[in-house]
Design a protein around this motif. Sequence first.
Motif, mmCIF file in Angstrom:
data_model
loop_
_atom_site.group_PDB
_atom_site.id
_atom_site.type_symbol
_atom_site.label_atom_id
_atom_site.label_comp_id
_atom_site.label_asym_id
_atom_site.label_seq_id
_atom_site.Cartn_x
_atom_site.Cartn_y
_atom_site.Cartn_z
ATOM 1 N N CYS A 1 1.001 -1.041 0.020
ATOM 2 C CA CYS A 1 -0.135 0.028 0.157
ATOM 3 C C CYS A 1 0.759 1.228 -0.169
ATOM 4 O O CYS A 1 1.644 1.555 0.934
ATOM 5 N N VAL A 2 0.963 1.983 -1.202
ATOM 6 C CA VAL A 2 1.926 3.133 -1.286
ATOM 7 C C VAL A 2 1.212 4.191 -0.835
ATOM 8 O O VAL A 2 -0.002 4.752 -1.150
ATOM 9 N N LYS A 3 1.717 4.876 0.382
ATOM 10 C CA LYS A 3 1.286 6.293 0.776
ATOM 11 C C LYS A 3 2.214 7.504 0.208
ATOM 12 O O LYS A 3 3.315 7.210 0.080
ATOM 13 N N THR A 4 1.687 8.564 0.473
ATOM 14 C CA THR A 4 2.414 9.690 0.259
ATOM 15 C C THR A 4 3.293 10.243 1.311
ATOM 16 O O THR A 4 4.140 10.658 0.982
ATOM 17 N N HIS A 5 2.691 9.951 2.501
ATOM 18 C CA HIS A 5 3.490 10.887 3.767
ATOM 19 C C HIS A 5 3.683 9.724 4.774
ATOM 20 O O HIS A 5 2.800 8.780 5.031
ATOM 21 N N VAL A 6 4.645 9.675 5.518
ATOM 22 C CA VAL A 6 5.104 8.847 6.672
ATOM 23 C C VAL A 6 4.072 9.094 7.673
ATOM 24 O O VAL A 6 3.904 10.426 8.152
ATOM 25 N N ASP A 7 3.506 8.047 8.480
ATOM 26 C CA ASP A 7 2.726 7.991 9.742
ATOM 27 C C ASP A 7 3.152 7.284 10.448
ATOM 28 O O ASP A 7 3.884 6.277 10.381
ATOM 29 N N SER A 8 2.479 6.852 11.557
ATOM 30 C CA SER A 8 2.732 5.759 12.479
ATOM 31 C C SER A 8 2.349 4.266 11.986
ATOM 32 O O SER A 8 2.897 3.298 12.631
ATOM 33 N N MET A 9 1.645 4.192 10.945
ATOM 34 C CA MET A 9 1.219 3.057 10.286
ATOM 35 C C MET A 9 2.230 2.574 9.021
ATOM 36 O O MET A 9 2.197 1.496 8.589
ATOM 37 N N THR A 10 3.344 3.549 8.856
ATOM 38 C CA THR A 10 4.493 3.093 7.727
ATOM 39 C C THR A 10 5.384 2.039 8.317
ATOM 40 O O THR A 10 5.592 2.147 9.348
ATOM 41 N N ASN A 11 5.544 1.187 7.289
ATOM 42 C CA ASN A 11 6.604 0.053 7.500
ATOM 43 C C ASN A 11 7.714 0.200 6.861
ATOM 44 O O ASN A 11 8.716 0.133 7.403
ATOM 45 N N TYR A 12 7.639 0.841 5.624
ATOM 46 C CA TYR A 12 8.904 1.379 4.682
ATOM 47 C C TYR A 12 8.883 2.671 4.411
ATOM 48 O O TYR A 12 8.056 3.031 3.803
ATOM 49 N N LEU A 13 10.142 3.322 4.697
ATOM 50 C CA LEU A 13 10.379 4.651 3.971
ATOM 51 C C LEU A 13 11.412 4.192 2.995
ATOM 52 O O LEU A 13 12.643 3.929 3.498
ATOM 53 N N VAL A 14 11.160 4.336 1.670
ATOM 54 C CA VAL A 14 12.266 4.210 0.756
ATOM 55 C C VAL A 14 12.611 5.427 0.079
ATOM 56 O O VAL A 14 11.911 6.306 -0.427
#
Length: 316
Positions: free
Chosen positions: A258-271
């Motif tokens: 699930c590709v998201k636009t911004h980092v939040d507490s549910m983010t698993n990976y920041l590429v």
Amino acid sequence: MTVKIVSGQLEFSNQDLAEKLRKKGRELVEFLDDYTMLDIETTGLSPYRDRVTELAGIKVRNGKVVDKYSQLVKHPKNNKVPQFITKLNGIDEKLILTQGIPVKEAITDFRNFIGEDVIVGYNVNFDLNFIYDLCEKFNLERLSNNYIDVLHFSRVFFKKESHNRLLDCIQRLGISESEAHRGLKDSLDTKAVFDIYQKQFTSEMLSEVKNNLKNCILTEKIPFEYLIKRNPFKNKNIVFSGSINEELPVIATNMGGCVKTHVDSMTNYLVMGNQDFFSTSNPELQKARSLIAEGNKISRISESFFLDMLDSWARS
């Protein structure tokens, strides 16, 4: 742009992405009489962060061991070994400093030892990544040898078992009660496993190993049977930031991420783009660091590491 996996080999028509992948050989599913079996020891799991501590292998001709290589590896700046690794295999900094040889000398000798042979090993893609990167670092002949992964044979031979580590197999087959976690001994044990398989595998079992290798197109809908096999991105929240190839979010989505636009507490990976990885001004990185400090588990990886995860998945 089309991204293919053919018999466990990623193929990118986009030249920019293709250049960022290791140009390793093809995975073979067959029994050979001539090959080089290898096993290495390292300080951890990542070729980007960790170091090789031992290079080892055996050269096999007509099914018999005709030569051996075993050498501890000394690095110029840091030779510390995590305690849990030392507890596992007995290799520590003192041993490396007293018995090791410089890494450039060691990898040059080892690359010459391998030569043009087909490489055989257990979960061998792990070993290949470390050796490949050292060969590239010291401008040696590229490690593009074809290879055979004995682990994939084990998953068919012991198909009812949930775990098929080398230790599991040598115990089940009566080869040894313990795994040495030293390169030469583990190479010899893996050969013993491979020899038993060669005698007992049927043509149907070989076909099953071949069929288990992934064969899909990452920018198209991937068959469900592939997505459930150790997929690192399925149901993961992924944010891409910085200078990133535009096809990577497409690939991640097609793999069930699930590709998201911004980092939040549910983010698993920041590429992050390779050039942006250490950028202190990147707002998504700043947000990720704040969330990590609060106890959130967010893995920050580079574009190249993302591609490496794809490659490892394709060859698993």
